[in-house]
Structure formats: structure tokens, C-alpha cells
Design an enzyme around this catalytic site. Structure first.
Site, short mmCIF file in Angstrom:
data_model
loop_
_atom_site.label_atom_id
_atom_site.label_comp_id
_atom_site.label_asym_id
_atom_site.label_seq_id
_atom_site.Cartn_x
_atom_site.Cartn_y
_atom_site.Cartn_z
CD GLU A 192 -64.49 71.24 27.97
OE1 GLU A 192 -63.52 71.78 28.10
OE2 GLU A 192 -65.69 71.39 27.30
CE1 TYR A 230 -58.33 74.21 36.70
CE2 TYR A 230 -58.94 71.56 36.77
CZ TYR A 230 -58.52 73.30 36.27
OH TYR A 230 -57.24 72.56 35.20
C1 LIG Z 1 -52.91 70.84 38.60
C2 LIG Z 1 -51.88 71.66 38.97
C3 LIG Z 1 -52.16 72.86 37.69
C4 LIG Z 1 -51.79 72.48 40.02
O1 LIG Z 1 -50.70 73.32 39.84
P1 LIG Z 1 -49.64 73.14 41.80
O2 LIG Z 1 -48.57 74.63 41.63
O3 LIG Z 1 -48.78 72.34 41.96
O4 LIG Z 1 -50.90 73.58 42.48
P2 LIG Z 1 -50.27 74.90 43.46
O5 LIG Z 1 -49.52 74.53 44.67
O6 LIG Z 1 -51.44 76.02 43.97
O7 LIG Z 1 -52.34 73.61 44.38
C5 LIG Z 1 -53.20 74.35 45.12
C6 LIG Z 1 -53.34 73.22 45.67
O8 LIG Z 1 -54.70 72.11 44.91
C7 LIG Z 1 -54.70 70.77 45.87
N1 LIG Z 1 -53.84 70.39 45.07
C8 LIG Z 1 -53.14 70.68 43.99
N2 LIG Z 1 -52.41 69.07 43.45
C9 LIG Z 1 -52.95 68.59 43.91
C10 LIG Z 1 -52.89 67.08 44.18
N3 LIG Z 1 -51.65 66.18 43.42
N4 LIG Z 1 -53.76 66.48 45.16
C11 LIG Z 1 -54.06 66.64 45.77
N5 LIG Z 1 -54.75 68.09 45.71
C12 LIG Z 1 -54.03 68.90 45.05
C13 LIG Z 1 -54.06 71.56 47.14
O9 LIG Z 1 -55.90 71.69 47.85
C14 LIG Z 1 -52.87 72.41 47.06
O10 LIG Z 1 -53.14 73.11 48.24
P3 LIG Z 1 -52.07 72.72 49.11
O11 LIG Z 1 -50.44 72.42 48.28
O12 LIG Z 1 -51.75 73.22 50.34
O13 LIG Z 1 -52.96 70.97 49.81
C15 LIG Z 1 -50.91 70.75 38.09
O14 LIG Z 1 -51.09 69.42 39.50
C16 LIG Z 1 -50.34 70.77 37.04
O15 LIG Z 1 -49.77 71.10 36.54
N6 LIG Z 1 -51.37 69.09 36.77
C17 LIG Z 1 -50.43 68.47 35.60
C18 LIG Z 1 -51.13 69.19 34.38
C19 LIG Z 1 -52.36 69.09 34.45
O16 LIG Z 1 -52.87 67.85 34.72
N7 LIG Z 1 -52.99 69.84 34.21
C20 LIG Z 1 -54.71 70.69 34.15
C21 LIG Z 1 -55.46 69.59 33.20
S1 LIG Z 1 -57.68 69.75 33.13
#
Ligand SMILES: CC(C)(COP(=O)(O)OP(=O)(O)OC[C@H]1O[C@@H](n2cnc3c(N)ncnc32)[C@H](O)[C@@H]1OP(=O)(O)O)[C@@H](O)C(=O)NCCC(=O)NCCS
Length: 152
Positions: free
Chosen positions: A111, A123
């Protein structure tokens, strides 16, 4: 900007990791899980499969998931704000999905808040599609949750 890779490993999360996990949780969510909820997910059992990602000796993120029969249900994932967009979330999810497949799972679900555009974009890169919506799922502001899912 991509971060310098450093030495990165993904391993099982343990109760001892809770302090750093709680810091990242606080920095990542407006409604962070309380310690007791984080601690429960770190009680590894057949169902709970917490993972942490460690870079240069420091935990930079975590993934908490349940294996329910053939379904891998992600209940929490976060990367420290300074570590984001460097591929750490991808490595965590890859490790989790590998473990899920090895455990016989065929489906991943989760979710996510409708407003969490970053997570939804993250995702979607994995082919996760919206399969439903839970109205007013989040108690803090009454926001809906999207249910995302993909075959794994
Ligand atoms: C979601 C989360 C875990 C992603 O972690 P991350 O280490 O930044 O992810 P990655 O670097 O592996 O990103 C992979 C791809 O996802 C997408 N992506 C990640 N963050 C993004 C953002 N802020 N905006 C748009 N696309 C994004 C991009 O396609 C990215 O590839 P790119 O960097 O080459 O463009 C991180 O943003 C986070 O901790 N968010 C806060 C907590 C949260 O919301 N968790 C999810 C709850 S459901």
C-alpha cells in the site's frame, strides 16, 4: 546525482538495528511507526523478513515485508534522505524480491499513499500496477492508499 558507491551490502535486519532504523523512519515519514511496531517487524520469524542496506558500515535503509503463503507483502521501506536516488532502494527491493521468489512467492503487493509520488514512481519502475484503493486508509490525515501489485 549518483552517490559514490562505497561498500554496500544487504543483510537481515536485527533487533540491534532499531536505533538507526528509527532515525531513518523519523526522517522519512510524517507519521513514523512507533518503536514497538518497528521492533515487532525485527522479530524475524517465518513470516517477517526485514532487510537492511549497509554502506560503509552504516545502515542507510530498510525494507520490512511479510511472506503470506505465495505473496510478498511489503509493509515498510525507506532510505535515509541523504542516500536517496543512488540506487539503494533498488538494491533493497531486488534483495527482497529475490528472497521472496526463493520462498515460493509469485506476487508482490503493498500500500502507498496516493500523494507519495516518489514512492509510486519507484515502484512503477518494477512494473507494479495499481490494483485497488483503500479509502481513508491512513489515520493521520484520512488519505487513501493505492494497492500496487506485480507478479514476481
Ligand atoms: C521510495 C524510496 C525508498 C526510494 O529509494 P531510493 O534509494 O531513492 O531509490 P532508487 O535510487 O533506487 O530509485 C530508483 C528509481 O525510482 C524512481 N524514483 C526514486 N525516487 C524518485 C523520486 N523522488 N521522484 C521520481 N522518481 C523516483 C526513479 O525512477 C529512480 O531511478 P533514477 O534515480 O535512475 O531516476 C525513497 O524515496 C524513500 O525512502 N522515500 C521515503 C519513504 C517512503 O515513502 N517509502 C515508501 C512507503 S510506501
Amino acid at each position: 546525482m549518483k552517490l559514490s558507491p562505497g561498500e554496500v551490502t544487504v543483510r537481515r535486519g536485527h533487533a540491534d538495528d532499531i536505533t538507526r532504523i528509527a532515525v531513518i523512519e523519523q526522517l522519512s515519514f510524517d507519521d513514523p511507526w512507533p518503536l514497538i511496531a518497528l521492533r515487532t517487524e525485527l522479530d524475524t520469524d517465518d513470516r517477517r523478513r526485514p532487510l537492511v542496506i549497509v554502506r560503509n558500515g552504516e545502515i542507510e535503509g530498510y525494507l520490512m515485508a511479510w511472506i503470506v503463503v505465495d505473496e510478498y507483502h511489503i509493509v515498510n521501506i525507506a532510505v535515509s534522505p541523504s542516500g536517496r536516488r543512488g540506487g539503494l532502494g533498488t538494491q533493497l527491493l531486488e534483495a527482497g524480491l529475490d528472497e521472496a521468489r526463493a520462498s515460493g512467492c509469485v506476487l508482490a503487493t503493498l500500500e502507498v499513499r496516493v500523494s507519495n509520488a516518489a514512492a509510486i514512481a519507484f515502484y512503477q519502475r518494477w512494473g507494479m500496477l495499481e490494483v485497488g484503493r483503500r479509502p481513508r486508509y491512513y489515520a493521520d490525515n484520512g488519505e487513501d492508499a493505492l494497492i500496487l501489485s506485480c507478479r514476481i
